[in-house]
Design an enzyme around this catalytic site. Structure first.
Site, PDB file in Angstrom:
ATOM      1  N   ASP A 176      82.072 -28.736  -6.071  1.00 32.27           N
ATOM      2  CA  ASP A 176      82.264 -27.551  -6.975  1.00 32.27           C
ATOM      3  C   ASP A 176      81.713 -26.272  -6.205  1.00 32.27           C
ATOM      4  OD1 ASP A 176      81.636 -25.493  -9.168  1.00 32.27           O
ATOM      5  OD2 ASP A 176      82.528 -27.319 -10.366  1.00 32.27           O
ATOM      6  N   HIS A 218      94.044 -27.666 -10.832  1.00 32.07           N
ATOM      7  CA  HIS A 218      93.065 -26.617 -11.010  1.00 32.07           C
ATOM      8  C   HIS A 218      93.243 -25.768  -9.872  1.00 32.07           C
ATOM      9  CE1 HIS A 218      89.433 -25.104 -12.486  1.00 32.07           C
ATOM     10  NE2 HIS A 218      88.976 -25.248 -11.274  1.00 32.07           N
TER      11      HIS A 218
END
Lengths: 413, 413
Positions: free
Chosen positions: B229, B319
């Site tokens: 992330d 994404h």
């Protein structure tokens, strides 16, 4: 139980450790022996950075051994305490399946390997001294048809208690400890997935201590009152520790009991007491935890010492004196091994903090060791002014197991 | 502001570090520079223990500088996000007093010294890279009578949002980060005591990443989905980072904006997707975060690449593609700097976990940089199936200050 080496493991760990050739802690051997596989990265990602710290993500604590891990082993920085309620219809045979599955996955995760059906295997290769410790409540032992220890059940009611059901009792305890909070969260989820068809989550408490490496190993932890906490513990590995903690016979031989109590800390009230008042209420100095009668943190207090005016140096109401009793200290019958954690929940209303001590103690016999201490503290302890027990649970902690065995086999096999 | 050296400090820190002669990180200098004062204990408390790890409790990040700490500086393992509501009647003059007091105590605590009226000074000497970052909500700027940035206020409503007021908005943000959870808890309480006569706590979110030293510095964090992330972040210190994050003019020159959104993660739903499905939804491999078009984690994705059957390798719903847009990547206008944390709250009912990502992004202009990205993700992003924004707040982050100055002086002085 440890199975064949996972071929993906080295690659994943190397990735996780930024290309380091990470040493893997040996599994097996003494349960109390933590293996520190500190590694230095082969290449620093930023050549201008300071010397990289030794990495401890690959450090492991052996899951297998005579005793369960997570008792005599050093307390890592983070803990999750999960109490489960067994579902209706889960019988002795099902409990055996549950504990085999949990033991197998706990062993894998403790070694830095993914759980058997791990959905996030990338989170597994940094065990950071992960331990999983299982405890059985009275409901579990009853369904297993096992011998019920006399002390296994709710504690006697204490006048200071303000117990809330959301932090009380339970059939099965999972104590999950790791120096890495992501590892603890991942292990908790994997084990709860194993358990979900057998049980639901009754309560959950988090706990923290100082992070790995922020202070020297062996330093006594401090709680959110700023006090050192656990000074008078027997030393793991000593004869005193063994006498205090381990049970000698029956299905719990090599096991122990655990008391988990959530103690709310009134920090706003504590703020209104000056340092001298705080030290009198505890019986120790705040700066270094030494008894008010002098010496260092680990020196024996002189309970007979008096001031020039004839008052006791360690007051009659001091926590130290009340917890110990007049015959306490090294070799006393009423000893326990504390392994507490801090917790800090969300404040509400005008509060700015909602703090707690997750009190955890291990002892061979709850009635003979823990209860007399707590009864003395219930009768008189100035610290009660600012501390309130709001959760209480007792579990039988079975012994450890050898590779190929499982936790609970002495009760269920 | 840093005042005279606290004579009690060395003694307390030596105690805390178990007798180590601890190096103290230099205070001052570049805000982005963390000083690693790693120390080895002079005497190991247990001679049979493995080589002691380097201690990092005394490591500090400079509070003073052109920019506030806690933005470009490495994200420590633990974070507390506290949003406050100003009490009625707190005017511009009072805001100045509040921010002077908060800045002074934040500087002391960041240097490992007790706060001015610290009631638990024994908890202060292990800052472990403590940073405190302040953000001002629209209510704060309005009371200060300052120029209101166009982007300072609630974000546009997104279709995927299911916002809960208990995680939204606020007048003043405190972002407290440290590699030690006890240090973060203590700093939070000391600063909230400074603020309590001016404000109440509106919401609080915790956050964690991998512990200090469990993986090599510079490794991208993983969230509770197991994904890396923050891969596409501009590198702190680069021209790209400065262009992305820092504001150039007005009272916010040298400052930035922060968006804090709590994203609930449906881990049970995520469990039902196989690895290939997860990788397609993200556009990256789970094992190392590389784009599905190959290379390493930090290589550019090839958004034009197609499979032999003519389908895009990185799907239209992925994404990565949606977040980036067709003109994204290095040098693009729509970039943000992410500094997210994980959170894991108590489950309820049949749940076994209640997990979240505390999404945190810094950018010079919320409308020009964050909003277009979020609008694309709102329109289409397969990850939305398992993620739900339940909290959202935007704050203006003023610049840093020099020793003797205070955060907010460009608005309030």
């Amino acid at each position: 139980m440890s199975g064949a080496p996972d071929k993906g493991r080295a690659t994943r760990r190397q990735f996780l450790l930024g290309g380091a050739a990470a040493g893997v802690g040996a599994v097996g051997g003494a349960a109390a022996g933590a293996t520190l596989a500190a590694t230095a990265p082969a290449t620093s990602p930023d050549p201008t950075a300071s010397a990289p710290p030794a990495l401890h993500g690959a450090s492991t604590v052996a899951f297998h051994g005579a005793h369960q891990a997570g008792i005599a082993t050093d307390a890592p920085a983070h803990a999750l305490f999960l109490a489960l309620d067994l579902r209706d219809g889960v019988d002795r045979e099902a409990l055996g399946r549950l504990m085999r599955t949990l033991s197998d996955d706990a062993a894998r995760l403790s070694a830095g390997r993914p759980a058997l059906a791990d959905t996030e295997p990338e989170l597994a290769p940094a065990p950071a001294n992960l331990t999983v410790t299982f405890g059985f409540g009275p409901g579990f032992v009853a369904r297993a048809g096992g011998e019920m220890p006399a002390w296994l059940g709710p504690l006697p009611a204490f006048g200071i208690d303000r117990l809330r059901p959301e932090y009380g009792d339970g059939d099965l305890l999972l104590q999950i400890c790791s120096d890495d909070p992501l590892t603890a969260a991942h292990a908790a989820r994997m084990l709860l997935k194993d358990a979900r068809s057998f049980a639901t989550v009754r309560w959950r408490q988090r706990g923290f201590r100082r992070a790995h490496g922020t202070q020297a190993p062996g330093t006594t932890m401090r709680n959110l009152f700023g006090q050192v906490d656990g000074t008078s513990n027997p030393r793991p590995g000593s004869a005193e520790f063994a006498r205090t903690v381990w049970i000698d016979d029956g299905w719990l031989a090599g096991g122990t009991s655990v008391v988990v109590r959530r103690i709310r800390l009134d920090l706003d009230g504590w703020d209104r007491i000056d340092r001298a008042g705080r030290e009198q209420s505890v019986g120790r100095t705040l700066a270094d935890g030494a008894p008010l009668t002098g010496g260092g943190e680990h020196d024996e207090p002189d309970l007979a010492a008096t001031t020039p005016l004839g008052f006791p140096v360690i007051p009659a109401f001091a926590h130290l004196r009340r917890a110990r009793g007049e015959g306490g200290g090294e070799g006393a019958a009423e000893r326990i091994f504390r392994r507490a954690y801090n917790d800090d929940a969300d404040p509400s209303g005008e509060e700015i903090s909602e703090s707690a001590l997750v009190f955890v103690s291990f002892q061979a016999d709850v009635h003979a060791q823990f209860v007399p201490i707590q009864q003395r503290l219930d009768e008189l302890d100035l610290l009660n002014t600012w501390t309130t027990p709001i959760g209480s649970a007792v579990f039988a902690v079975p012994p450890g197991c050898a590779p190929g065995g499982w936790i609970g086999e002495t009760l269920l096999a």
